[in-house]
Design a protein around this motif. Structure first.
Motif, mmCIF file in Angstrom:
data_model
loop_
_atom_site.group_PDB
_atom_site.id
_atom_site.type_symbol
_atom_site.label_atom_id
_atom_site.label_comp_id
_atom_site.label_asym_id
_atom_site.label_seq_id
_atom_site.Cartn_x
_atom_site.Cartn_y
_atom_site.Cartn_z
ATOM 1 N N GLU A 129 -1.621 -40.226 28.476
ATOM 2 C CA GLU A 129 -2.764 -41.064 28.123
ATOM 3 C C GLU A 129 -3.301 -40.542 26.809
ATOM 4 O OE1 GLU A 129 -5.410 -40.555 31.393
ATOM 5 O OE2 GLU A 129 -4.089 -41.550 32.806
ATOM 6 N N GLU A 130 -4.363 -41.128 26.331
ATOM 7 C CA GLU A 130 -4.959 -40.611 25.113
ATOM 8 C C GLU A 130 -5.530 -39.221 25.400
ATOM 9 O OE1 GLU A 130 -9.273 -42.189 24.572
ATOM 10 O OE2 GLU A 130 -7.992 -43.900 25.076
ATOM 11 N N GLN A 131 -5.493 -38.382 24.397
ATOM 12 C CA GLN A 131 -5.882 -36.989 24.571
ATOM 13 C C GLN A 131 -7.336 -36.846 25.025
ATOM 14 O OE1 GLN A 131 -5.648 -34.455 21.135
ATOM 15 N NE2 GLN A 131 -5.624 -32.620 22.360
ATOM 16 N N ALA A 132 -8.222 -37.680 24.550
ATOM 17 C CA ALA A 132 -9.629 -37.590 24.937
ATOM 18 C C ALA A 132 -9.794 -37.773 26.444
ATOM 19 C CB ALA A 132 -10.453 -38.618 24.179
ATOM 20 N N LYS A 133 -9.034 -38.690 27.025
ATOM 21 C CA LYS A 133 -9.124 -38.908 28.469
ATOM 22 C C LYS A 133 -8.553 -37.714 29.228
ATOM 23 C CE LYS A 133 -8.260 -42.149 32.162
ATOM 24 N NZ LYS A 133 -7.698 -43.435 32.569
ATOM 25 N N GLN A 134 -7.446 -37.160 28.748
ATOM 26 C CA GLN A 134 -6.875 -35.979 29.385
ATOM 27 C C GLN A 134 -7.874 -34.822 29.378
ATOM 28 O OE1 GLN A 134 -3.276 -35.409 27.086
ATOM 29 N NE2 GLN A 134 -2.022 -36.114 28.794
ATOM 30 N N LEU A 135 -8.565 -34.635 28.256
ATOM 31 C CA LEU A 135 -9.546 -33.553 28.166
ATOM 32 C C LEU A 135 -10.723 -33.786 29.106
ATOM 33 C CD1 LEU A 135 -9.550 -32.868 24.328
ATOM 34 C CD2 LEU A 135 -8.519 -31.477 26.135
ATOM 35 N N ARG A 136 -11.150 -35.025 29.255
ATOM 36 C CA ARG A 136 -12.236 -35.329 30.201
ATOM 37 C C ARG A 136 -11.814 -35.012 31.628
ATOM 38 N NH1 ARG A 136 -12.942 -39.891 26.993
ATOM 39 N NH2 ARG A 136 -11.905 -41.210 28.517
ATOM 40 N N VAL A 137 -10.608 -35.409 31.997
ATOM 41 C CA VAL A 137 -10.104 -35.145 33.346
ATOM 42 C C VAL A 137 -9.984 -33.636 33.568
ATOM 43 C CG1 VAL A 137 -8.096 -35.390 34.874
ATOM 44 C CG2 VAL A 137 -8.938 -37.355 33.590
ATOM 45 N N ALA A 138 -9.454 -32.921 32.595
ATOM 46 C CA ALA A 138 -9.323 -31.468 32.717
ATOM 47 C C ALA A 138 -10.701 -30.816 32.842
ATOM 48 C CB ALA A 138 -8.576 -30.908 31.508
ATOM 49 N N ALA A 139 -11.680 -31.278 32.071
ATOM 50 C CA ALA A 139 -13.035 -30.719 32.147
ATOM 51 C C ALA A 139 -13.652 -30.974 33.510
ATOM 52 C CB ALA A 139 -13.899 -31.311 31.039
ATOM 53 N N LEU A 140 -13.436 -32.149 34.071
ATOM 54 C CA LEU A 140 -13.944 -32.433 35.414
ATOM 55 C C LEU A 140 -13.294 -31.530 36.450
ATOM 56 C CD1 LEU A 140 -14.117 -36.327 35.308
ATOM 57 C CD2 LEU A 140 -16.044 -34.754 35.509
ATOM 58 N N ASP A 141 -11.996 -31.327 36.346
ATOM 59 C CA ASP A 141 -11.293 -30.435 37.277
ATOM 60 C C ASP A 141 -11.851 -29.020 37.203
ATOM 61 O OD1 ASP A 141 -9.692 -32.505 38.141
ATOM 62 O OD2 ASP A 141 -7.941 -31.904 36.958
ATOM 63 N N VAL A 142 -12.005 -28.510 35.995
ATOM 64 C CA VAL A 142 -12.527 -27.156 35.820
ATOM 65 C C VAL A 142 -13.959 -27.068 36.336
ATOM 66 C CG1 VAL A 142 -13.220 -25.443 34.096
ATOM 67 C CG2 VAL A 142 -10.987 -26.533 33.949
ATOM 68 N N GLY A 143 -14.747 -28.119 36.107
ATOM 69 C CA GLY A 143 -16.109 -28.129 36.612
ATOM 70 C C GLY A 143 -16.159 -28.026 38.126
#
Length: 74
Positions: A37-51
């Protein structure tokens, strides 16, 4: 178990307390294993997981009256 003679704690964050912390948990997201997917969406998903992970760790430690702090670095 000590894996290196070099103290890596100061490199794990920008806050002053990370260099003195007895334990640092470092969460890493492997974006190549995520759906393309677009990198911005991947980073949002990763940030939610880490949160979610860090919140669970925080609640676990607080329940056992162990102090903890969360630090954020991208």
């Amino acid at each position: 178990m000590q894996q290196s003679s070099v103290d890596m704690r100061p490199l794990t964050g920008k806050q002053d307390f990370v260099a003195r912390a007895p334990l640092n948990l470092l969460y890493v997201a492997n974006l190549s294993r995520m759906p393309t997917e677009e990198q911005a969406k991947q980073l949002r998903v990763a940030a939610l997981d880490v949160g979610q992970i860090s919140q669970n760790v925080y609640l676990f430690l607080r329940r056992r009256t162990i102090g903890c702090r969360c630090a954020w670095m991208v």
